[in-house]
Design a protein around this motif. Sequence first.
Motif, PDB file in Angstrom:
ATOM      1  N   MET A   1       0.841  -1.177   0.000  1.00 49.64           N
ATOM      2  CA  MET A   1       0.000   0.000   0.000  1.00 49.64           C
ATOM      3  C   MET A   1       0.886   1.240   0.000  1.00 49.64           C
ATOM      4  N   ASP A   2       0.864   1.927  -1.084  1.00 48.62           N
ATOM      5  CA  ASP A   2       1.648   3.157  -1.112  1.00 48.62           C
ATOM      6  C   ASP A   2       0.841   4.340  -1.640  1.00 48.62           C
ATOM      7  N   ASP A   3      -0.444   4.118  -1.872  1.00 46.78           N
ATOM      8  CA  ASP A   3      -1.325   5.197  -2.300  1.00 46.78           C
ATOM      9  C   ASP A   3      -1.701   6.022  -1.060  1.00 46.78           C
ATOM     10  N   PRO A   4      -1.283   7.282  -0.997  1.00 48.05           N
ATOM     11  CA  PRO A   4      -1.546   8.097   0.192  1.00 48.05           C
ATOM     12  C   PRO A   4      -3.028   8.175   0.571  1.00 48.05           C
ATOM     13  N   THR A   5      -3.906   8.192  -0.403  1.00 45.24           N
ATOM     14  CA  THR A   5      -5.335   8.263  -0.108  1.00 45.24           C
ATOM     15  C   THR A   5      -5.809   6.986   0.575  1.00 45.24           C
ATOM     16  N   LEU A   6      -5.351   5.841   0.080  1.00 49.43           N
ATOM     17  CA  LEU A   6      -5.729   4.561   0.666  1.00 49.43           C
ATOM     18  C   LEU A   6      -5.142   4.416   2.067  1.00 49.43           C
ATOM     19  N   VAL A   7      -3.895   4.809   2.235  1.00 50.51           N
ATOM     20  CA  VAL A   7      -3.256   4.742   3.556  1.00 50.51           C
ATOM     21  C   VAL A   7      -4.011   5.616   4.543  1.00 50.51           C
ATOM     22  N   SER A   8      -4.360   6.811   4.138  1.00 46.66           N
ATOM     23  CA  SER A   8      -5.096   7.728   5.010  1.00 46.66           C
ATOM     24  C   SER A   8      -6.454   7.147   5.385  1.00 46.66           C
ATOM     25  N   SER A   9      -7.124   6.557   4.416  1.00 44.85           N
ATOM     26  CA  SER A   9      -8.428   5.951   4.669  1.00 44.85           C
ATOM     27  C   SER A   9      -8.308   4.794   5.664  1.00 44.85           C
ATOM     28  N   CYS A  10      -7.289   3.966   5.494  1.00 42.80           N
ATOM     29  CA  CYS A  10      -7.074   2.839   6.416  1.00 42.80           C
ATOM     30  C   CYS A  10      -6.712   3.332   7.812  1.00 42.80           C
ATOM     31  N   GLN A  11      -5.910   4.376   7.891  1.00 42.59           N
ATOM     32  CA  GLN A  11      -5.551   4.939   9.191  1.00 42.59           C
ATOM     33  C   GLN A  11      -6.787   5.487   9.900  1.00 42.59           C
ATOM     34  N   SER A  12      -7.651   6.144   9.161  1.00 42.18           N
ATOM     35  CA  SER A  12      -8.880   6.684   9.750  1.00 42.18           C
ATOM     36  C   SER A  12      -9.777   5.566  10.256  1.00 42.18           C
ATOM     37  N   ALA A  13      -9.923   4.504   9.459  1.00 44.49           N
ATOM     38  CA  ALA A  13     -10.751   3.367   9.873  1.00 44.49           C
ATOM     39  C   ALA A  13     -10.172   2.715  11.122  1.00 44.49           C
ATOM     40  N   HIS A  14      -8.859   2.570  11.175  1.00 45.13           N
ATOM     41  CA  HIS A  14      -8.191   1.984  12.342  1.00 45.13           C
ATOM     42  C   HIS A  14      -8.412   2.853  13.578  1.00 45.13           C
ATOM     43  N   ASP A  15      -8.238   4.146  13.423  1.00 50.10           N
ATOM     44  CA  ASP A  15      -8.424   5.067  14.546  1.00 50.10           C
ATOM     45  C   ASP A  15      -9.855   5.012  15.079  1.00 50.10           C
ATOM     46  N   LEU A  16     -10.828   4.943  14.181  1.00 51.82           N
ATOM     47  CA  LEU A  16     -12.220   4.846  14.609  1.00 51.82           C
ATOM     48  C   LEU A  16     -12.477   3.542  15.352  1.00 51.82           C
ATOM     49  N   ALA A  17     -11.956   2.445  14.836  1.00 50.88           N
ATOM     50  CA  ALA A  17     -12.143   1.142  15.478  1.00 50.88           C
ATOM     51  C   ALA A  17     -11.496   1.126  16.857  1.00 50.88           C
TER      52      ALA A  17
END
Length: 43
Positions: A1-17
């Motif tokens: 995963m090196d797409d900044p948008t995808l990484v940001s989205s995954c980080q947000s989902a992780h933070d919410l969880a």
Amino acid sequence: MDDPTLVSSCQSAHDLAMGDAVSHQESLALIRAIAEEHEHGQH
């Protein structure tokens, strides 16, 4: 995963969880309580 948008989205989902997650001790207590309810319901 090196797409900044995808990484940001995954980080947000992780933070919410993680924000909604209960502590390790609370998780164990919940699992034990459900297991006991299940055991008593089977007899």
